[in-house]
Design an enzyme around this catalytic site. Sequence first.
Site, PDB file in Angstrom:
ATOM      1  N   LYS A 304       0.851  -1.189   0.000  1.00 33.35           N
ATOM      2  CA  LYS A 304       0.000   0.000   0.000  1.00 33.35           C
ATOM      3  C   LYS A 304       0.893   1.248   0.000  1.00 33.35           C
ATOM      4  O   LYS A 304       1.864   1.317   0.745  1.00 33.35           O
ATOM      5  CB  LYS A 304      -0.898  -0.040   1.249  1.00 33.35           C
ATOM      6  CG  LYS A 304      -2.028   0.945   1.200  1.00 33.35           C
ATOM      7  CD  LYS A 304      -3.145   0.532   2.128  1.00 33.35           C
ATOM      8  CE  LYS A 304      -4.216   1.602   2.165  1.00 33.35           C
ATOM      9  NZ  LYS A 304      -5.426   1.175   2.839  1.00 33.35           N
ATOM     10  N   GLU A 391     -19.685  -4.823   9.306  1.00 32.02           N
ATOM     11  CA  GLU A 391     -20.659  -4.041  10.064  1.00 32.02           C
ATOM     12  C   GLU A 391     -21.779  -4.912  10.612  1.00 32.02           C
ATOM     13  O   GLU A 391     -22.262  -4.696  11.729  1.00 32.02           O
ATOM     14  CB  GLU A 391     -21.251  -2.933   9.184  1.00 32.02           C
ATOM     15  CG  GLU A 391     -20.277  -1.822   8.787  1.00 32.02           C
ATOM     16  CD  GLU A 391     -19.326  -2.199   7.661  1.00 32.02           C
ATOM     17  OE1 GLU A 391     -19.502  -3.280   7.055  1.00 32.02           O
ATOM     18  OE2 GLU A 391     -18.394  -1.423   7.385  1.00 32.02           O
ATOM     19  N   ARG A 419     -25.479  -0.968   6.202  1.00 33.31           N
ATOM     20  CA  ARG A 419     -25.232  -2.380   5.881  1.00 33.31           C
ATOM     21  C   ARG A 419     -25.828  -3.304   6.939  1.00 33.31           C
ATOM     22  O   ARG A 419     -26.068  -4.472   6.677  1.00 33.31           O
ATOM     23  CB  ARG A 419     -23.725  -2.646   5.799  1.00 33.31           C
ATOM     24  CG  ARG A 419     -23.003  -1.798   4.797  1.00 33.31           C
ATOM     25  CD  ARG A 419     -22.456  -2.593   3.659  1.00 33.31           C
ATOM     26  NE  ARG A 419     -23.085  -2.198   2.433  1.00 33.31           N
ATOM     27  CZ  ARG A 419     -23.036  -2.884   1.309  1.00 33.31           C
ATOM     28  NH1 ARG A 419     -22.391  -4.026   1.263  1.00 33.31           N
ATOM     29  NH2 ARG A 419     -23.625  -2.470   0.227  1.00 33.31           N
TER      30      ARG A 419
HETATM   31  C1  LIG Z   1     -18.943  -1.193   4.066  1.00 30.54           C
HETATM   32  C2  LIG Z   1     -17.735  -0.322   4.230  1.00 30.54           C
HETATM   33  N1  LIG Z   1     -17.124  -0.240   5.431  1.00 30.54           N
HETATM   34  C3  LIG Z   1     -16.060   0.555   5.587  1.00 30.54           C
HETATM   35  C4  LIG Z   1     -15.569   1.283   4.539  1.00 30.54           C
HETATM   36  C5  LIG Z   1     -14.425   2.251   4.743  1.00 30.54           C
HETATM   37  N2  LIG Z   1     -13.217   1.809   4.036  1.00 30.54           N
HETATM   38  C6  LIG Z   1     -12.876   2.326   2.844  1.00 30.54           C
HETATM   39  S1  LIG Z   1     -11.490   1.641   2.236  1.00 30.54           S
HETATM   40  C7  LIG Z   1     -11.322   0.656   3.584  1.00 30.54           C
HETATM   41  C8  LIG Z   1     -10.171  -0.302   3.681  1.00 30.54           C
HETATM   42  C9  LIG Z   1     -10.105  -1.148   2.474  1.00 30.54           C
HETATM   43  O1  LIG Z   1      -9.019  -2.029   2.582  1.00 30.54           O
HETATM   44  P1  LIG Z   1      -8.742  -3.051   1.411  1.00 30.54           P
HETATM   45  O2  LIG Z   1     -10.006  -3.562   0.862  1.00 30.54           O
HETATM   46  O3  LIG Z   1      -7.765  -4.047   1.899  1.00 30.54           O
HETATM   47  O4  LIG Z   1      -8.088  -2.129   0.297  1.00 30.54           O
HETATM   48  P2  LIG Z   1      -6.714  -1.306   0.396  1.00 30.54           P
HETATM   49  O5  LIG Z   1      -7.107   0.097   0.736  1.00 30.54           O
HETATM   50  O6  LIG Z   1      -5.868  -1.927   1.436  1.00 30.54           O
HETATM   51  O7  LIG Z   1      -6.133  -1.405  -0.958  1.00 30.54           O
HETATM   52  C10 LIG Z   1     -12.343   0.864   4.496  1.00 30.54           C
HETATM   53  C11 LIG Z   1     -12.464   0.198   5.799  1.00 30.54           C
HETATM   54  C12 LIG Z   1     -16.242   1.168   3.299  1.00 30.54           C
HETATM   55  N3  LIG Z   1     -15.857   1.877   2.225  1.00 30.54           N
HETATM   56  N4  LIG Z   1     -17.298   0.361   3.162  1.00 30.54           N
END
Ligand SMILES: Cc1ncc(C[n+]2csc(CCOP(=O)(O)OP(=O)(O)O)c2C)c(N)n1
Length: 670
Positions: A304, A391, A419
């Site tokens: 990342k 969630e 959700r």
């Molecule tokens: C249902 C939901 N919960 C929380 C989020 C907030 N959120 C956005 S990106 C993220 C982390 C995503 O991590 P990953 O899927 O591993 O992708 P990366 O950013 O590491 O590439 C979160 C928790 C969201 N967008 N949707």
Amino acid sequence: MAKLLAELNLPQDLKRLGPEERRQLAQEIRETIVNTVCKNSGHLASGLGSVEIFIAIHTVFDSPRDKIVLDTGHQGYPHKLLTGRYHRFHTLRQLGGISGFPKRDESEHDCWGVGHGGTGLSAAMGFAMARKHWLNCGVPADDPRVNYRVICVIGDAALEEGMAWEALHNIGHHKPDMVIILNDNGMSIAPSVGAIENYLRRHRQLPADWFRKLRSEPHYLQLKRMVEEALAKMGTAGEVTLEIIRHIKNNIKEWLIPPGMLFEELGFTYLGPVDGHNTEVLIECLHEALRIGGPVIIHAVTKKGKGVSYAEADPWKYHTPKTPFDPQTGEILVPKGTVPTYTDVFSQTLIQLAEQDSRIVAITAAMPDGTGLDKFAQRFPDRFYDVGMAEQHAVGFVAALAFAGLRPVCAIYSTFLQRAFDQIIHDVCLQKAPVVFAIDRASIVGHDGHTHQGIFDISYLRLMPNIVLMMPKDENELRHMIFTALRYEDGPIAVRYPRDTGVGVPMDDELKELSIGKGEWLRDGTDAVIVGIGPIVYTALEVAQRLEKDGFSVGVINARFIKPIDKELLADAVQRAGKLITVEEHTLCGGFGSAVLEALCDMGLHHVPVLRIGIHDHFVEHGSLKELRRMLKLDAEGIYEQVKAWLHEVVPVREGVFQVRPKNRVLAED
Ligand SMILES: Cc1ncc(C[n+]2csc(CCOP(=O)(O)OP(=O)(O)O)c2C)c(N)n1
């Protein structure tokens, strides 16, 4: 100057590039993302980490013919830049500009609109099964209904979502042709947590590419198919032999090569782990996946923040860094304000209360810093749960914690709590679980746009029996509401507050318990009363002052509670002024204004003219809070215009009875 991005006709031209140009393109994409996000705000580290994945995808796949589905969508800036949006990219997340997330009506290359995690695999399966359906109907191979391939990119944290597992369950059964790239960087916003993370971590520690070579070897696959077919022809004896072989193979695999067993067992072909920053390997892998057919998971290990030293060093901070920041050093250039945010105040108050009550535990679904619970976690590591992007589970989990004698405080953003709609009804409200919901980012959130606006929670919570729902007018009242919520043990209670700095009011030394369902008068008035919920009541006070200069005496009530609503106070307002105006930064469909109307109706006050000010029945795009409030007529000017016009329309027909003549009605933009 991003020469290739500016001059190439993307994504088509990508196919004729060689490895060196692909490397240059990757560099240009990273520079463009950094130079834009440092000014416009947005998701930085995730996009930087997925550049090679999208270059490989757009080299092998043909967008928009093929369906490229992104899960969550926050990592999609490279996809935007590779699909003809470079020249508009400087408008990222600005009002009228391009969205920070994939959006169907923004580009034909965004086949799936998204902003919430966990939706991608279901969408990809939908596209893949629709194709299967049309093929079964005899549609010819060159028909657009079947002439496409499907790929989904999902992060390791998004894979924690329940919906993603429901999709895996179903895909593994139907086995449609589709490719999944698991973009695994070991990070959510914060470091990934949980059993899935532990499972994937073991894979990440393997040398890149070693298993891919063995697993996708054509001879291996051919041999496997031949043996299976031959044994199948042998009937029962063959089946028994096949079972024995499978058993031996599985044991050898477990002992020798753990990668992907879980996915393989669920019916997927697993290719990995592969280096997710090696475009050439990814391209090769994608071709192999398409050749193998059925559902194939490519496990791409990425970093990342890749390519930008400060983002690589602290991907958590640079997930969505504060802006502006220096694109060279990453230094955040925005001075820290003196007025705390609502999130800060929630976090400090909770820690203060938890010092005195060991029953208090705090729960987040992958948003420890966004909700301010990171500080709680530092202070009380054993009383803090980050359940990951989950969630629904979070809500079911806290219900039982509450029944077991704890005081769980479940902090989830308004938009993501959507959700868990049924979990709140079925697990919490139905059973009167004394859970405290801290609903952050309630109201308009700004640049994140339509997937993230917190403008529905009043409607979806208000309909649930047993819940108490409140919203403070300022940061001082938020403290009292957290205190009140933790004193309340009769059932679930929720406090919603916005993504914003507070109003800047002085803070009381002592925390006090508010009377459930009781609002307060902020200003008296005899021509009309504005009943508001949340910090918008301060705007209402400003409006009332302006209207006074126009000769109107307008009162203001801070409702505090949406449910139960203060009927006595409403009746009092009707008595004093005869007309009501409700204000809320929330949808009008089932929102606070609707709650007021219902209360008036229940009290038999049918004759009272009511103007409801809020968000009309549409989604709200991205833009700054200021711009959006202006556009929605929810700033002082907009509310003033609406109220003044309405006051001229409402005329008395006889003592205490009014009629509304909607002539010059100024409505917020629909
Ligand atoms: C249902 C939901 N919960 C929380 C989020 C907030 N959120 C956005 S990106 C993220 C982390 C995503 O991590 P990953 O899927 O591993 O992708 P990366 O950013 O590491 O590439 C979160 C928790 C969201 N967008 N949707």
